[in-house]
Design an enzyme around this catalytic site. Sequence first.
Site, PDB file in Angstrom:
ATOM      1  N   GLU A   1      -8.699   0.401  -3.012  1.00 41.57           N
ATOM      2  CA  GLU A   1      -9.584   0.362  -1.848  1.00 41.57           C
ATOM      3  C   GLU A   1     -10.573   1.515  -1.950  1.00 41.57           C
ATOM      4  O   GLU A   1     -10.166   2.672  -2.158  1.00 41.57           O
ATOM      5  CB  GLU A   1      -8.777   0.514  -0.564  1.00 41.57           C
TER       6      GLU A   1
ATOM      7  N   HIS B   1       1.033   6.238   1.727  1.00 43.94           N
ATOM      8  CA  HIS B   1       1.790   7.223   2.511  1.00 43.94           C
ATOM      9  C   HIS B   1       2.940   7.870   1.744  1.00 43.94           C
ATOM     10  O   HIS B   1       3.537   8.837   2.221  1.00 43.94           O
ATOM     11  CB  HIS B   1       2.218   6.618   3.848  1.00 43.94           C
TER      12      HIS B   1
ATOM     13  N   ASN C   1       0.854  -1.183   0.000  1.00 45.65           N
ATOM     14  CA  ASN C   1       0.000   0.000   0.000  1.00 45.65           C
ATOM     15  C   ASN C   1       0.898   1.245   0.000  1.00 45.65           C
ATOM     16  O   ASN C   1       1.670   1.453   0.944  1.00 45.65           O
ATOM     17  CB  ASN C   1      -0.885  -0.039   1.254  1.00 45.65           C
TER      18      ASN C   1
ATOM     19  N   GLU D   1     -10.661  -9.656   2.748  1.00 51.33           N
ATOM     20  CA  GLU D   1      -9.410  -9.280   3.399  1.00 51.33           C
ATOM     21  C   GLU D   1      -9.726  -9.170   4.877  1.00 51.33           C
ATOM     22  O   GLU D   1     -10.596  -8.391   5.283  1.00 51.33           O
ATOM     23  CB  GLU D   1      -8.873  -7.953   2.842  1.00 51.33           C
TER      24      GLU D   1
ATOM     25  N   THR E   1      -6.879   6.131  10.254  1.00 49.11           N
ATOM     26  CA  THR E   1      -6.740   5.110   9.228  1.00 49.11           C
ATOM     27  C   THR E   1      -7.974   4.232   9.331  1.00 49.11           C
ATOM     28  O   THR E   1      -8.793   4.428  10.233  1.00 49.11           O
ATOM     29  CB  THR E   1      -5.426   4.309   9.415  1.00 49.11           C
ATOM     30  N   THR E   2      -8.129   3.264   8.416  1.00 44.45           N
ATOM     31  CA  THR E   2      -9.299   2.390   8.476  1.00 44.45           C
ATOM     32  C   THR E   2      -9.305   1.673   9.825  1.00 44.45           C
ATOM     33  O   THR E   2      -8.330   1.024  10.190  1.00 44.45           O
ATOM     34  CB  THR E   2      -9.240   1.371   7.320  1.00 44.45           C
TER      35      THR E   2
ATOM     36  N   HIS F   1      -5.658   3.577  -1.592  1.00 41.55           N
ATOM     37  CA  HIS F   1      -6.983   3.871  -1.032  1.00 41.55           C
ATOM     38  C   HIS F   1      -7.352   5.297  -1.418  1.00 41.55           C
ATOM     39  O   HIS F   1      -6.728   6.249  -0.937  1.00 41.55           O
ATOM     40  CB  HIS F   1      -6.912   3.711   0.497  1.00 41.55           C
TER      41      HIS F   1
ATOM     42  N   ARG G   1      -7.133  12.705   1.320  1.00 44.39           N
ATOM     43  CA  ARG G   1      -6.018  13.176   2.162  1.00 44.39           C
ATOM     44  C   ARG G   1      -4.660  12.721   1.630  1.00 44.39           C
ATOM     45  O   ARG G   1      -3.653  13.334   1.920  1.00 44.39           O
ATOM     46  CB  ARG G   1      -6.199  12.731   3.616  1.00 44.39           C
ATOM     47  N   HIS G   2      -4.625  11.615   0.902  1.00 43.70           N
ATOM     48  CA  HIS G   2      -3.330  11.207   0.322  1.00 43.70           C
ATOM     49  C   HIS G   2      -3.462  10.942  -1.183  1.00 43.70           C
ATOM     50  O   HIS G   2      -3.017  11.743  -1.989  1.00 43.70           O
ATOM     51  CB  HIS G   2      -2.667  10.056   1.098  1.00 43.70           C
TER      52      HIS G   2
ATOM     53  N   ARG H   1      -9.481   7.953  -0.654  1.00 43.72           N
ATOM     54  CA  ARG H   1     -10.406   8.310   0.425  1.00 43.72           C
ATOM     55  C   ARG H   1     -11.315   9.440  -0.010  1.00 43.72           C
ATOM     56  O   ARG H   1     -10.944  10.281  -0.833  1.00 43.72           O
ATOM     57  CB  ARG H   1      -9.627   8.719   1.678  1.00 43.72           C
TER      58      ARG H   1
ATOM     59  N   HIS I   1      -3.496  -4.776   7.519  1.00 45.23           N
ATOM     60  CA  HIS I   1      -3.618  -3.653   8.449  1.00 45.23           C
ATOM     61  C   HIS I   1      -2.726  -3.852   9.658  1.00 45.23           C
ATOM     62  O   HIS I   1      -2.851  -4.837  10.368  1.00 45.23           O
ATOM     63  CB  HIS I   1      -5.060  -3.386   8.914  1.00 45.23           C
TER      64      HIS I   1
END
Length: 252
Positions: A82, A22, A19, A163, A112-113, A55, A61-62, A57, A202
């Site tokens: 995601e 970040h 992932n 998952e 985070t999730t 992901h 945010r990222h 979102r 995760h």
Amino acid sequence: METTQQSQEHHAQIELGVNIDHIATLRQARGTSYPDLVEAAFLVEEAGANAITIHLREDRRHIQDQDVYDLRKTIKTRMNLEVAATDEMIAIACDVHPEDACVVPEKREELTTEGGLDVIGQFDRIQKATRQLSSENIRVSLFIEPDIEQIKRVLEIGAPVIELHTGTYANANGDDQKREFDRILKATEFAHDQGIHVNAGHGLDYSNTAEIARIPQMRELNIGHSVISRAVFVGISKATRQIVEVMQNARK
Ligand code: PXP
């Protein structure tokens, strides 16, 4: 249905999705054009990852929309996108056409999730999202807690992949961690026996991943924060190779 032999051969392998959200967090912190996500995905693939996970979102945010389209053109392995089960996100996923889409719960204020989908309480919404994505030939994964009742509802929905959320396991210690591991193990075995492809993710890092990777029916782990954090010191190629090694050693 797989034959036993195919199943054993296949399960000797465990795949890694890295992932890279970040990398985008770092870029968004300054609004720069670097670090470059396409380059990150390239290096991660070259270092042995089997998929790139991102992901998108709701609050962006990222990962940004443009990142998803750019990566779609350049990822050579698989894109695992995601998304929350909202009309907006499902429409974007259907447009982008990733190989895999992982439906996740999402709260704006969370860091985070924070847990799995409530497939029991949100059955209709998750079923609708699964059907829309599946009709575009996108393989749907539902991110859930390691809970047999949730898996039974996944079976009713007919999603081919789950998952399992490993965040509680990752944050626990001692007997609590053993108990949570046992839940993950039982959920994996139950889902696998029902013909579901089981992934997990995760909070996995260089010290807690081996135990999860050792579960024979586990097919793929999605790992982000720990790999990107290590990459700050050793580079993303080495950080990826090291987590691949942890997973492969666990299967020996
Ligand atoms: N799997 C899912 C469904 C996630 O939402 C995340 C975080 O975005 C991950 C895996 C990766 O988690 P971590 O960054 O803690 O490794």
